[in-house]
Scaffold this motif. Structure first.
Motif, PDB file in Angstrom:
ATOM      1  N   THR A 126       0.852  -1.190   0.000  1.00 61.64           N
ATOM      2  CA  THR A 126       0.000   0.000   0.000  1.00 61.64           C
ATOM      3  C   THR A 126       0.884   1.235   0.000  1.00 61.64           C
ATOM      4  OG1 THR A 126      -0.097   0.178   2.419  1.00 61.64           O
ATOM      5  CG2 THR A 126      -1.717  -1.268   1.359  1.00 61.64           C
ATOM      6  N   LEU A 127       0.249   2.398  -0.009  1.00 65.40           N
ATOM      7  CA  LEU A 127       1.018   3.642  -0.025  1.00 65.40           C
ATOM      8  C   LEU A 127       1.838   3.814   1.252  1.00 65.40           C
ATOM      9  CD1 LEU A 127      -1.524   6.156  -1.624  1.00 65.40           C
ATOM     10  CD2 LEU A 127       0.498   5.124  -2.667  1.00 65.40           C
ATOM     11  N   ALA A 128       1.471   3.112   2.325  1.00 63.94           N
ATOM     12  CA  ALA A 128       2.263   3.177   3.558  1.00 63.94           C
ATOM     13  C   ALA A 128       3.649   2.588   3.354  1.00 63.94           C
ATOM     14  CB  ALA A 128       1.542   2.442   4.691  1.00 63.94           C
ATOM     15  N   ASP A 129       3.799   1.731   2.343  1.00 65.72           N
ATOM     16  CA  ASP A 129       5.104   1.121   2.047  1.00 65.72           C
ATOM     17  C   ASP A 129       5.965   2.008   1.172  1.00 65.72           C
ATOM     18  OD1 ASP A 129       4.638  -1.498   3.324  1.00 65.72           O
ATOM     19  OD2 ASP A 129       3.087  -1.697   1.801  1.00 65.72           O
ATOM     20  N   VAL A 130       5.424   3.131   0.708  1.00 67.57           N
ATOM     21  CA  VAL A 130       6.176   4.070  -0.121  1.00 67.57           C
ATOM     22  C   VAL A 130       6.748   5.144   0.789  1.00 67.57           C
ATOM     23  CG1 VAL A 130       6.077   5.691  -2.049  1.00 67.57           C
ATOM     24  CG2 VAL A 130       4.671   3.626  -2.084  1.00 67.57           C
ATOM     25  N   GLY A 135       3.915  14.618  -1.675  1.00 71.32           N
ATOM     26  CA  GLY A 135       3.185  15.345  -2.703  1.00 71.32           C
ATOM     27  C   GLY A 135       2.469  14.406  -3.657  1.00 71.32           C
ATOM     28  N   VAL A 136       3.142  13.327  -4.047  1.00 72.04           N
ATOM     29  CA  VAL A 136       2.529  12.337  -4.937  1.00 72.04           C
ATOM     30  C   VAL A 136       1.350  11.657  -4.239  1.00 72.04           C
ATOM     31  CG1 VAL A 136       2.910  10.158  -6.157  1.00 72.04           C
ATOM     32  CG2 VAL A 136       4.657  11.944  -6.211  1.00 72.04           C
ATOM     33  N   LYS A 137       1.527  11.299  -2.980  1.00 74.29           N
ATOM     34  CA  LYS A 137       0.446  10.650  -2.238  1.00 74.29           C
ATOM     35  C   LYS A 137      -0.764  11.571  -2.104  1.00 74.29           C
ATOM     36  CE  LYS A 137       3.580   7.814   0.562  1.00 74.29           C
ATOM     37  NZ  LYS A 137       4.104   7.574   1.931  1.00 74.29           N
ATOM     38  N   LYS A 138      -0.513  12.858  -1.899  1.00 75.82           N
ATOM     39  CA  LYS A 138      -1.612  13.821  -1.764  1.00 75.82           C
ATOM     40  C   LYS A 138      -2.414  13.907  -3.051  1.00 75.82           C
ATOM     41  CE  LYS A 138      -2.515  18.587  -0.315  1.00 75.82           C
ATOM     42  NZ  LYS A 138      -1.874  19.867   0.125  1.00 75.82           N
ATOM     43  N   ARG A 139      -1.711  13.925  -4.193  1.00 79.55           N
ATOM     44  CA  ARG A 139      -2.402  13.994  -5.480  1.00 79.55           C
ATOM     45  C   ARG A 139      -3.191  12.705  -5.741  1.00 79.55           C
ATOM     46  NH1 ARG A 139      -0.546  17.240  -9.555  1.00 79.55           N
ATOM     47  NH2 ARG A 139      -2.344  16.376 -10.678  1.00 79.55           N
ATOM     48  N   LEU A 140      -2.622  11.570  -5.395  1.00 79.85           N
ATOM     49  CA  LEU A 140      -3.328  10.296  -5.564  1.00 79.85           C
ATOM     50  C   LEU A 140      -4.577  10.244  -4.691  1.00 79.85           C
ATOM     51  CD1 LEU A 140      -0.358   7.760  -5.648  1.00 79.85           C
ATOM     52  CD2 LEU A 140      -1.814   8.402  -7.560  1.00 79.85           C
ATOM     53  N   ASN A 141      -4.475  10.777  -3.490  1.00 76.14           N
ATOM     54  CA  ASN A 141      -5.611  10.798  -2.584  1.00 76.14           C
ATOM     55  C   ASN A 141      -6.744  11.648  -3.155  1.00 76.14           C
ATOM     56  OD1 ASN A 141      -6.774  10.074   0.064  1.00 76.14           O
ATOM     57  ND2 ASN A 141      -6.664  12.282   0.450  1.00 76.14           N
ATOM     58  N   ALA A 142      -6.381  12.810  -3.727  1.00 74.77           N
ATOM     59  CA  ALA A 142      -7.406  13.690  -4.291  1.00 74.77           C
ATOM     60  C   ALA A 142      -8.024  13.103  -5.551  1.00 74.77           C
ATOM     61  CB  ALA A 142      -6.803  15.061  -4.597  1.00 74.77           C
ATOM     62  N   ARG A 180       1.411   0.100  -8.153  1.00 75.67           N
ATOM     63  CA  ARG A 180       1.090  -1.125  -7.425  1.00 75.67           C
ATOM     64  C   ARG A 180       0.592  -0.807  -6.008  1.00 75.67           C
ATOM     65  NH1 ARG A 180       2.534  -6.429  -8.220  1.00 75.67           N
ATOM     66  NH2 ARG A 180       3.882  -5.844  -9.962  1.00 75.67           N
ATOM     67  N   ALA A 181       1.224   0.182  -5.365  1.00 75.45           N
ATOM     68  CA  ALA A 181       0.800   0.570  -4.017  1.00 75.45           C
ATOM     69  C   ALA A 181      -0.610   1.160  -4.037  1.00 75.45           C
ATOM     70  CB  ALA A 181       1.788   1.585  -3.434  1.00 75.45           C
ATOM     71  N   LEU A 182      -0.937   1.914  -5.082  1.00 79.20           N
ATOM     72  CA  LEU A 182      -2.289   2.460  -5.193  1.00 79.20           C
ATOM     73  C   LEU A 182      -3.308   1.333  -5.340  1.00 79.20           C
ATOM     74  CD1 LEU A 182      -4.165   4.895  -5.423  1.00 79.20           C
ATOM     75  CD2 LEU A 182      -3.762   4.880  -7.885  1.00 79.20           C
ATOM     76  N   GLY A 184      -3.023  -1.619  -4.088  1.00 78.57           N
ATOM     77  CA  GLY A 184      -3.162  -2.175  -2.748  1.00 78.57           C
ATOM     78  C   GLY A 184      -4.027  -1.302  -1.859  1.00 78.57           C
ATOM     79  N   GLU A 185      -3.896   0.000  -2.005  1.00 79.55           N
ATOM     80  CA  GLU A 185      -4.692   0.942  -1.210  1.00 79.55           C
ATOM     81  C   GLU A 185      -6.175   0.830  -1.566  1.00 79.55           C
ATOM     82  OE1 GLU A 185      -4.255   3.487   1.961  1.00 79.55           O
ATOM     83  OE2 GLU A 185      -2.556   2.755   0.781  1.00 79.55           O
ATOM     84  N   LEU A 186      -6.457   0.598  -2.848  1.00 86.47           N
ATOM     85  CA  LEU A 186      -7.832   0.445  -3.317  1.00 86.47           C
ATOM     86  C   LEU A 186      -8.375  -0.956  -3.072  1.00 86.47           C
ATOM     87  CD1 LEU A 186      -7.455   2.250  -6.765  1.00 86.47           C
ATOM     88  CD2 LEU A 186      -8.703   3.121  -4.794  1.00 86.47           C
ATOM     89  N   GLN A 187      -7.498  -1.877  -2.585  1.00 88.29           N
ATOM     90  CA  GLN A 187      -7.847  -3.285  -2.422  1.00 88.29           C
ATOM     91  C   GLN A 187      -8.328  -3.857  -3.760  1.00 88.29           C
ATOM     92  OE1 GLN A 187     -10.587  -3.548   0.875  1.00 88.29           O
ATOM     93  NE2 GLN A 187      -8.978  -3.270   2.371  1.00 88.29           N
ATOM     94  N   ALA A 188      -7.590  -3.494  -4.806  1.00 90.40           N
ATOM     95  CA  ALA A 188      -7.950  -3.892  -6.162  1.00 90.40           C
ATOM     96  C   ALA A 188      -6.901  -4.837  -6.726  1.00 90.40           C
ATOM     97  CB  ALA A 188      -8.073  -2.644  -7.055  1.00 90.40           C
ATOM     98  N   ARG A 189      -7.276  -5.589  -7.754  1.00 96.10           N
ATOM     99  CA  ARG A 189      -6.326  -6.432  -8.466  1.00 96.10           C
ATOM    100  C   ARG A 189      -5.433  -5.553  -9.337  1.00 96.10           C
ATOM    101  NH1 ARG A 189      -6.025 -11.175  -6.307  1.00 96.10           N
ATOM    102  NH2 ARG A 189      -5.884 -12.381  -8.228  1.00 96.10           N
ATOM    103  N   PHE A 190      -4.236  -6.050  -9.646  1.00 90.95           N
ATOM    104  CA  PHE A 190      -3.251  -5.245 -10.368  1.00 90.95           C
ATOM    105  C   PHE A 190      -2.857  -5.934 -11.663  1.00 90.95           C
ATOM    106  CE2 PHE A 190       1.163  -3.854 -11.181  1.00 90.95           C
ATOM    107  CZ  PHE A 190       0.964  -2.480 -11.240  1.00 90.95           C
ATOM    108  N   MET A 191      -2.896  -5.186 -12.768  1.00 90.38           N
ATOM    109  CA  MET A 191      -2.473  -5.693 -14.070  1.00 90.38           C
ATOM    110  C   MET A 191      -1.445  -4.727 -14.643  1.00 90.38           C
ATOM    111  SD  MET A 191      -6.028  -6.877 -15.919  1.00 90.38           S
ATOM    112  CE  MET A 191      -5.142  -7.208 -17.440  1.00 90.38           C
ATOM    113  N   ALA A 192      -0.241  -5.197 -14.862  1.00 87.83           N
ATOM    114  CA  ALA A 192       0.820  -4.381 -15.462  1.00 87.83           C
ATOM    115  C   ALA A 192       0.957  -4.777 -16.926  1.00 87.83           C
ATOM    116  CB  ALA A 192       2.135  -4.581 -14.723  1.00 87.83           C
TER     117      ALA A 192
END
Length: 408
Positions: A126-130, A135-142, A180-182, A184-192
């Motif tokens: 999650t973002l806690a691991d970043v 500033g990046v986290k704030k923009r992602l949150n918004a 990837r951390a985002l 995890g924060e959304l509790q969503a599956r990840f596809m790269a």
């Protein structure tokens, strides 16, 4: 209970309580007795990370690095033979099952897997691991997190979840890790997804691949679909000489519009080192209409990266805060390269002297004299774009950074 069973049980216990010193030390001792010296190093390194003066951690590390003692690992079991008297006719079994099972060993040429079966995985972080990057986290949150978590407020303010998010910045700064951390924060599956997952030599297949990737993301919603190096996938069509690539970009535009209009639970992120090469249509509202600049890590982020890179190595006397200060302007990839270079110095010293030793502060600072930040060429190009091609204000954040760090 056998020794292997006991080790397995202790490994599960250590995974559940990673900072239990006594438990981890006991596991390391059993691994030593089993002759698994290389497996002891990460545990001894963790003990020294928790307490740099740990006598148990240092003793275990020295024993793990001591190659003068013979390892007590049992001999590997003999491979089954197809010779007479071996007890089993392997060739007959292979002939019998040959029409039912595909070849599994060297020399086989499996067909290219369909994109519809693309790996969909759990993010795991999650973002806690970043570290740092507030500033990046704030923009992602918004952009994503706050509207998604507050449905009532989202409805009140008519805040839409439509559109995608474009991460851009120098290479090696953790754009994929943040995506990837985002997830995890959304509790969503990840596809790269990269260009190799889309491009196909046959006409029409590339467009089909784009469609199937989005269909897979929708079928696994909530999901984060991450398009890496999107400038390669969605390059400016005006600069393309290939109709195939133009059609691929057109298909990507159609899929993005579909996601924004009628599909819930699919969050589309993209990353690029060259946002100025991305087709303008991809940057319009409803597509990648939000942009976040991901810069070289700040002091706190660098300290976190140093800790992660050194965590499972035999280190002693490392001053992480000092290293974080000395590596201003270095990317996460640069710091990982510094760790590898320091490890090489210690390894070569051990080869020459015949005595394995810890990686020390002197090794890392010696590596620092040889390794330079890799972002210089990127900033040279980005500076020209930010100064002379910023009519819509897309690169205002980049301009502020350049002025603050006197790169203009």
């Amino acid at each position: 209970m056998t020794s292997d069973d006991l080790i397995g049980s202790l490994e599960e216990a250590v995974a559940a309580s990673p900072d239990d010193v006594a438990l981890r030390a006991h596991l390391a001792e059993l691994l030593l007795l089993a002759g698994r010296r290389s497996d002891v190093v990460p545990h001894a390194a963790h003990l020294l990370h928790l307490d740099p003066r740990s006598a148990a951690g240092r003793a275990l590390m020295l024993q793990a690095l001591d190659e003068t003692e013979s390892a007590s690992t049992p001999p590997a079991p003999a491979m089954p033979s197809d010779q007479p008297g071996s007890g089993f006719d392997w060739r007959a079994a292979e002939d019998e099952l040959g029409g039912l099972l595909p070849p599994m060993f060297a020399g086989s040429s499996p067909e290219r897997s369909e994109v519809g079966a693309h790996d969909v995985e759990s993010a795991g972080i999650t973002l806690a691991d970043v570290g740092g990057m507030e500033g990046v986290k704030k923009r992602l949150n918004a952009a994503f997190l706050a509207p998604m978590r507050n449905e009532r407020l989202r409805t009140m303010y008519r805040k839409s979840l439509r559109g995608g998010l474009l991460l851009y910045g120098p290479p090696g700064c953790g754009k994929t890790y943040i995506a990837r951390a985002l997830a995890g924060e959304l509790q969503a599956r990840f596809m790269a997804v990269s260009l190799a997952d889309i491009l196909d030599m046959w006409v029409g297949n590339s467009e089909r691949n784009v469609h199937e990737l989005f269909e897979t993301a929708r079928a696994n919603a909530p999901s984060v679909l991450f398009l890496d190096e999107v400038d390669a996938i969605g390059h400016k069509r005006s600069r393309m000489s290939s109709d195939v690539m133009r059609n691929t970009v057109n298909q990507l535009l159609l899929e993005l519009d579909s996601v924004s209009d009628s599909n819930d639970g699919v969050f589309v992120l993209a990353a690029t080192n060259h946002p100025w090469d991305v087709d303008a249509a991809l940057r319009r509202p409803g597509r990648f209409d939000r942009t976040i600049l991901v810069l070289p890590p700040d002091l706190e982020a660098r300290a976190t990266i140093w800790q992660m890179c050194l965590r499972d190595r035999p280190v002693s006397g490392i001053d992480v805060r000092r290293l974080a200060k000395l590596t201003d302007g270095f990317t996460g990839a640069d710091i990982a390269h510094l760790c590898d270079s320091a490890a090489e110095l210690a390894l070569m010293d051990a080869v020459e002297t015949g005595v394995p030793r810890m990686i020390g502060q002197a090794d890392v600072e010696a590596a620092l004299k040889e390794v330079r930040p890799s972002v210089g060429p990127w900033f040279e190009t980005a500076r020209n774009v930010a100064m002379f091609a910023n009519e819509d204000g897309t690169y205002d954040d980049l301009l502020r950074y350049l002025r603050k760090h006197r790169r203009l």
